[in-house]
Design an enzyme around this catalytic site. Sequence first.
Site, PDB file in Angstrom:
ATOM      1  N   GLU A 116       0.843  -1.239  -0.029  1.00 31.08           N
ATOM      2  CA  GLU A 116       0.016   0.205  -0.089  1.00 31.08           C
ATOM      3  C   GLU A 116       0.916   1.316   0.015  1.00 31.08           C
ATOM      4  O   GLU A 116       1.923   1.357   0.572  1.00 31.08           O
ATOM      5  CB  GLU A 116      -1.026  -0.028   1.283  1.00 31.08           C
ATOM      6  N   CYS A 136       8.399  -6.898   7.954  1.00 30.56           N
ATOM      7  CA  CYS A 136       9.851  -6.017   8.761  1.00 30.56           C
ATOM      8  C   CYS A 136      10.422  -7.254   9.636  1.00 30.56           C
ATOM      9  O   CYS A 136       9.711  -8.058  10.153  1.00 30.56           O
ATOM     10  CB  CYS A 136       9.132  -5.002   9.323  1.00 30.56           C
ATOM     11  N   CYS A 140       8.986  -3.832  16.429  1.00 29.01           N
ATOM     12  CA  CYS A 140       8.729  -2.808  17.290  1.00 29.01           C
ATOM     13  C   CYS A 140       7.120  -2.978  17.992  1.00 29.01           C
ATOM     14  O   CYS A 140       6.357  -3.411  17.231  1.00 29.01           O
ATOM     15  CB  CYS A 140       8.469  -1.322  16.558  1.00 29.01           C
ATOM     16  N   CYS A 143       3.978  -1.173  16.492  1.00 22.89           N
ATOM     17  CA  CYS A 143       3.789  -1.203  15.183  1.00 22.89           C
ATOM     18  C   CYS A 143       3.086  -2.720  14.626  1.00 22.89           C
ATOM     19  O   CYS A 143       3.677  -3.506  14.892  1.00 22.89           O
ATOM     20  CB  CYS A 143       4.997  -0.973  14.519  1.00 22.89           C
TER      21      CYS A 143
HETATM   22  N1  SAH Z   1      10.738   1.123   9.582  1.00 21.04           N
HETATM   23  C1  SAH Z   1      10.822   2.459   9.809  1.00 21.04           C
HETATM   24  C2  SAH Z   1      10.052   3.095   8.591  1.00 21.04           C
HETATM   25  C3  SAH Z   1       8.440   2.576   8.718  1.00 21.04           C
HETATM   26  S1  SAH Z   1       7.814   3.069  10.057  1.00 21.04           S
HETATM   27  C4  SAH Z   1      11.001   2.994  10.988  1.00 21.04           C
HETATM   28  O1  SAH Z   1      10.627   2.507  11.965  1.00 21.04           O
HETATM   29  O2  SAH Z   1      11.349   4.309  11.049  1.00 21.04           O
HETATM   30  C5  SAH Z   1       7.298   5.000   9.990  1.00 21.04           C
HETATM   31  C6  SAH Z   1       6.928   5.544  11.307  1.00 21.04           C
HETATM   32  O3  SAH Z   1       5.559   5.037  11.655  1.00 21.04           O
HETATM   33  C7  SAH Z   1       7.801   5.155  12.224  1.00 21.04           C
HETATM   34  O4  SAH Z   1       8.226   6.231  13.077  1.00 21.04           O
HETATM   35  C8  SAH Z   1       6.931   4.214  13.207  1.00 21.04           C
HETATM   36  O5  SAH Z   1       7.563   4.229  14.236  1.00 21.04           O
HETATM   37  C9  SAH Z   1       5.766   4.816  13.244  1.00 21.04           C
HETATM   38  N2  SAH Z   1       4.459   3.792  13.493  1.00 21.04           N
HETATM   39  C10 SAH Z   1       4.537   2.573  13.337  1.00 21.04           C
HETATM   40  N3  SAH Z   1       3.318   2.196  14.000  1.00 21.04           N
HETATM   41  C11 SAH Z   1       2.712   3.200  14.564  1.00 21.04           C
HETATM   42  C12 SAH Z   1       1.449   3.264  15.160  1.00 21.04           C
HETATM   43  N4  SAH Z   1       0.823   2.329  15.260  1.00 21.04           N
HETATM   44  N5  SAH Z   1       1.312   4.371  15.402  1.00 21.04           N
HETATM   45  C13 SAH Z   1       1.833   5.418  15.036  1.00 21.04           C
HETATM   46  N6  SAH Z   1       3.093   5.503  14.499  1.00 21.04           N
HETATM   47  C14 SAH Z   1       3.444   4.216  14.137  1.00 21.04           C
HETATM   48 FE1  SF4 Z   2       9.380  -2.226  10.966  1.00 23.58          FE
HETATM   49 FE2  SF4 Z   2       7.321  -1.147  12.203  1.00 23.58          FE
HETATM   50 FE3  SF4 Z   2       9.554  -0.911  13.732  1.00 23.58          FE
HETATM   51 FE4  SF4 Z   2       9.472   0.505  11.397  1.00 23.58          FE
HETATM   52  S1  SF4 Z   2       8.266   0.738  13.418  1.00 23.58           S
HETATM   53  S2  SF4 Z   2      11.195  -0.903  12.139  1.00 23.58           S
HETATM   54  S3  SF4 Z   2       8.283  -0.883  10.189  1.00 23.58           S
HETATM   55  S4  SF4 Z   2       8.367  -2.866  12.905  1.00 23.58           S
END
Ligand code: SAH
Ligand code: SF4
Length: 395
Positions: A116, A136, A140, A143
């Site tokens: 997406e 990924c 985290c 996420c």
């Molecule tokens: N993997 C990279 C880029 C993709 S995530 C990273 O972690 O930076 C893009 C952003 O969305 C990151 O800052 C991540 O921490 C945030 N993110 C992921 N899940 C989220 C959620 N459920 N609510 C708000 N932000 C979120």
């Molecule tokens: Fe991967 Fe989500 Fe962590 Fe970004 S925030 S590194 S997409 S697990």
Amino acid sequence: MTAPSATSAPDAAPPAKPSLLGLTRGELADALRGLDLPEREIRMRVNQLWNWIYFHGVRDFDAMLNVSKVLRARLADRFTLARPEVVSEQVSTDGTRKWLIRMPPVDARDKGVEIECVYIPEADRGTLCVSSQVGCTLTCTFCHTGTQKLVRNLTTQEIVAQLVVAREKLGDFPGLTPPDDGIVPSGEGVRAVSNVVFMGMGEPLYNLDNVCDALAIMSDGDGLSLSKRRITVSTSGVVPQIGELGARSGAMLAISLHAVRDDLRDKLVPLNKKYDIAELLQACRDYPGASNARRITFEYVMLKGVNDSDADARELVRLLKGIPAKINLIPFNPWPGAPYECSDWGRIEKFSDIVFNAGYASPVRTPRGRDILAACGQLKSETEKLRARARLAAE
Ligand code: SAH
Ligand code: SF4
């Protein structure tokens, strides 16, 4: 707003003829060498193709008017200019658009992938949020992507295709008409997509070669022409690759910080156990090209009762002292089964006041496209669930 409907499984076989869309200059040169063109012609032909593919966005070799008919036929015989298929498009009430894009298989073992891509229009810019991986490897805990296994890295072609598809959908190539909704920025010298952020699925620094090649294509002044200052790569903190990203690509950097103490960051962003906050901030201080005009963005997701106290805010400000920084507070986007809640609005305001008073402007990221599940950490997984639901409903 309708949920995406159930679709058939992705293609099983790679396309018979490869597409030239998304190739680097070097790869285009190799493709032309494969047609036995004299070496002295290659550079000129690459320039011509580049301009047609990336500046004009043509879909047909016959539109390449300064390329001879014979060569156009030879190109069409071996290659296409095919784009990946847009399976569905959703438009939010706030103008945010989300496309589900199906990438064909890259080889006989691959089944193709779906990703997406989200477009967020604002008065002065249009931002495209692209993915670098499907799934990924990192986990985290806030996420949703982190709960899904890595399927694979996206290729350079697949990363670039996200921008080309968006520009096409937004009428942002010469001769196309932009959607007349008053929300997509348009007009003389205004691009519908002016900014790209690598904040979709995946960890871009674990796919650094393809991300850097894609950045070079996107920012090439004879083609897609995005300013490097308007391309931001977000990382969870893969410290050894941060300097390399800056040196090779000149992209803007965003760091998913989310916590100001190692014990908490170890839980939220487990990669912190490998590269702690001190190492991460040192890599930021050393980031090539960082300056007050080119600040590093620190993303901080607001989790109720977890990382949102006044003391956390003050510590955040203290930690970032001396780093040319912007702070982006992201309201947590909940997903089913998530072990966190979003901080209350009053708490976010209080936190943001402390950050604001320390000299950082309007740091809260307004949630966009919530009605179409286009928010951070919701990409793809939610669509898959909706699709499964639609499939069940149809049975
Ligand atoms: N993997 C990279 C880029 C993709 S995530 C990273 O972690 O930076 C893009 C952003 O969305 C990151 O800052 C991540 O921490 C945030 N993110 C992921 N899940 C989220 C959620 N459920 N609510 C708000 N932000 C979120
Ligand atoms: Fe991967 Fe989500 Fe962590 Fe970004 S925030 S590194 S997409 S697990």
